[in-house]
Scaffold this motif. Structure first.
Motif, PDB file in Angstrom:
ATOM      1  N   PRO A  94       0.807  -1.230   0.000  1.00 16.95           N
ATOM      2  CA  PRO A  94       0.000   0.000   0.000  1.00 16.95           C
ATOM      3  C   PRO A  94       0.839   1.278   0.000  1.00 16.95           C
ATOM      4  O   PRO A  94       0.427   2.295  -0.559  1.00 16.95           O
ATOM      5  CB  PRO A  94      -0.836  -0.123   1.275  1.00 16.95           C
ATOM      6  CG  PRO A  94      -0.115  -1.105   2.127  1.00 16.95           C
ATOM      7  CD  PRO A  94       0.543  -2.055   1.196  1.00 16.95           C
ATOM      8  N   VAL A  95       2.021   1.236   0.608  1.00 18.71           N
ATOM      9  CA  VAL A  95       2.897   2.412   0.612  1.00 18.71           C
ATOM     10  C   VAL A  95       3.432   2.664  -0.788  1.00 18.71           C
ATOM     11  O   VAL A  95       3.474   3.808  -1.265  1.00 18.71           O
ATOM     12  CB  VAL A  95       4.052   2.219   1.629  1.00 18.71           C
ATOM     13  CG1 VAL A  95       5.050   3.364   1.523  1.00 18.71           C
ATOM     14  CG2 VAL A  95       3.500   2.120   3.038  1.00 18.71           C
ATOM     15  N   GLU A  97       2.015   1.814  -3.559  1.00 19.28           N
ATOM     16  CA  GLU A  97       0.889   2.290  -4.369  1.00 19.28           C
ATOM     17  C   GLU A  97       0.566   3.754  -4.055  1.00 19.28           C
ATOM     18  O   GLU A  97       0.317   4.555  -4.962  1.00 19.28           O
ATOM     19  CB  GLU A  97      -0.332   1.415  -4.119  1.00 19.28           C
ATOM     20  CG  GLU A  97      -0.182  -0.012  -4.647  1.00 19.28           C
ATOM     21  CD  GLU A  97      -1.280  -0.948  -4.148  1.00 19.28           C
ATOM     22  OE1 GLU A  97      -2.192  -0.458  -3.425  1.00 19.28           O
ATOM     23  OE2 GLU A  97      -1.217  -2.151  -4.453  1.00 19.28           O
ATOM     24  N   LYS A  98       0.606   4.114  -2.778  1.00 16.14           N
ATOM     25  CA  LYS A  98       0.265   5.482  -2.365  1.00 16.14           C
ATOM     26  C   LYS A  98       1.189   6.515  -3.000  1.00 16.14           C
ATOM     27  O   LYS A  98       0.745   7.592  -3.423  1.00 16.14           O
ATOM     28  CB  LYS A  98       0.335   5.588  -0.838  1.00 16.14           C
ATOM     29  CG  LYS A  98       0.073   6.989  -0.290  1.00 16.14           C
ATOM     30  CD  LYS A  98       0.175   7.021   1.230  1.00 16.14           C
ATOM     31  CE  LYS A  98      -0.059   8.419   1.772  1.00 16.14           C
ATOM     32  NZ  LYS A  98       0.062   8.466   3.260  1.00 16.14           N
ATOM     33  N   ASP A 327       8.031   5.973   2.586  1.00 18.24           N
ATOM     34  CA  ASP A 327       7.022   6.684   3.378  1.00 18.24           C
ATOM     35  C   ASP A 327       7.590   7.983   3.942  1.00 18.24           C
ATOM     36  O   ASP A 327       6.972   9.058   3.831  1.00 18.24           O
ATOM     37  CB  ASP A 327       6.521   5.777   4.498  1.00 18.24           C
ATOM     38  CG  ASP A 327       5.279   6.322   5.183  1.00 18.24           C
ATOM     39  OD1 ASP A 327       4.523   7.081   4.535  1.00 18.24           O
ATOM     40  OD2 ASP A 327       5.056   6.015   6.366  1.00 18.24           O
ATOM     41  N   THR A 331       6.631  11.517   2.020  1.00 19.29           N
ATOM     42  CA  THR A 331       5.789  12.377   2.856  1.00 19.29           C
ATOM     43  C   THR A 331       6.454  13.726   3.072  1.00 19.29           C
ATOM     44  O   THR A 331       5.810  14.779   3.003  1.00 19.29           O
ATOM     45  CB  THR A 331       5.516  11.702   4.212  1.00 19.29           C
ATOM     46  OG1 THR A 331       4.807  10.481   4.002  1.00 19.29           O
ATOM     47  CG2 THR A 331       4.691  12.602   5.122  1.00 19.29           C
TER      48      THR A 331
END
Length: 339
Positions: A94-95, A97-98, A327, A331
């Motif tokens: 999921p990271v 993909e994000k 991440d 971010t």
């Protein structure tokens, strides 16, 4: 006719997981099915409920068996098809993909050490070789040990279609490195696990073992790391993004959050000596191999490029290190308006 599929997975051994594998015979043209195994023998289940599931996620030609045979990397699932608690790949997905829009790319430098029984390959019985200095990228039988294995492993990785970008002898006798990448976080991690399996399997044919121990010899000898190179689209275009990523890695609790997940025994390797920064301090600098994160001189000169996190151990889980760096840095880049 039929073909052999070597199912490979990461077990639940702590603090450092091991690779396991077994062979499935499939009919020609058959797709790779899910399979099962005894989790009570791999630290992933108890005996009264031992079944665990292997879900194929990456496959490539098997360069050892040849022909139509394949290597199959699998995620470990519970019987309800949820990710097993040891399945760190499921946390990376999921990271990845994000932050896919930022186009994160990794290159991981995998160091390792050959052992002949209880001593590193090239170490004399009952003693020590000459001090380190001439072994790094060396040549000659007095300084290089295991090259035949290394070359065979490289050939295997290339035949498997892995994104291997180089090899070199390292600072200690019997110590080597190969590099995987540059590719995305999931791709580099999958390929590194397969390359590790091929390393162990290749060395097996020479009656030699390969270890990812971060400090294979105590004392005045270099440890073994997995220096992790990272960039995003903006970092490959703008030096401000390079600095932003470094600052993000050093913000607040991030340094310790990362280090405690960068491989068991990291305090033995990150001492501030032997081209490392202390494990409990964070720093970054241009061309500084004593910093936590190095900015290559060419990156500063070009005003764009990538950074090298020098802290991960050789025994780090690539799914974990790529998740944390993606991440944290992505971010930070978003927060600074540089994504």
């Amino acid at each position: 006719m039929s073909y052999k599929a070597e199912y490979i997975w990461i077990d639940g051994t702590e603090p450092t997981a091991k690779l396991r594998s077994k062979t499935k015979i499939l009919a020609d043209g058959a797709e790779l099915p899910i399979w099962g195994f005894d989790g009570s023998s791999t630290n992933q289940a108890e005996g009264h409920a031992s079944d665990r599931v292997l879900q194929p996620v990456f496959s490539c030609p098997d360069p050892i068996r040849g022909g139509d045979d394949v290597l199959v990397l699998c995620e470990v699932l519970n019987i309800d098809m949820t990710p097993h608690e040891s399945n760190t790949r499921a946390l990376l997905r999921p990271v990845a993909e994000k932050f896919a829009g930022q186009e994160p790319v990794f290159g991981i430098e995998q160091e390792y050490t050959f052992f002949d029984g209880a001593r590193p390959l090239g170490f004399p019985v009952g003693g020590f070789p000459a001090a380190q200095g001439g072994y790094y990228c060396g040549v000659g039988s007095d300084e290089i040990f295991g090259r035949e294995i290394v070359e065979k492993h490289l050939d295997h990785c290339l035949a498997a279609g892995l994104s291997i970008s180089g090899i070199n002898a390292e600072v200690m006798p019997g110590q080597w490195e190969f590099q995987v990448g540059p590719v995305g976080p999931l791709e580099v991690s999958d390929q590194l696990w397969i390359a590790r399996w091929l390393l162990y399997r290749t060395a097996e044919d020479f009656n030699v073992s390969a270890t990812l121990n971060p400090k294979p010899v105590k004392g005045d000898w270099n440890g073994a790391g997995a220096h992790t190179n990272f960039s995003t689209k903006s970092m490959r275009e703008d030096y401000r993004a390079i600095i932003s990523a470094c600052e993000a890695l050093g913000e607040g609790s991030k340094p310790l959050d990362h280090v405690k997940n960068y491989g068991a025994g990291i305090d033995e390797r990150l001492t501030g000596l032997h081209e490392t920064a202390p494990w409990n301090e964070f720093s970054y600098g241009v061309s500084d191999r004593g910093a936590s994160v190095r900015i290559p001189w060419q990156v500063e000169k070009d005003g764009k490029g990538y950074i090298e996190d020098r802290r991960p151990n050789a025994n780090v889980d690539p799914y974990v290190v790529t998740r944390l760096i993606t991440d944290t840095c992505c971010t930070g880049l978003e927060k600074d308006g540089l994504a």
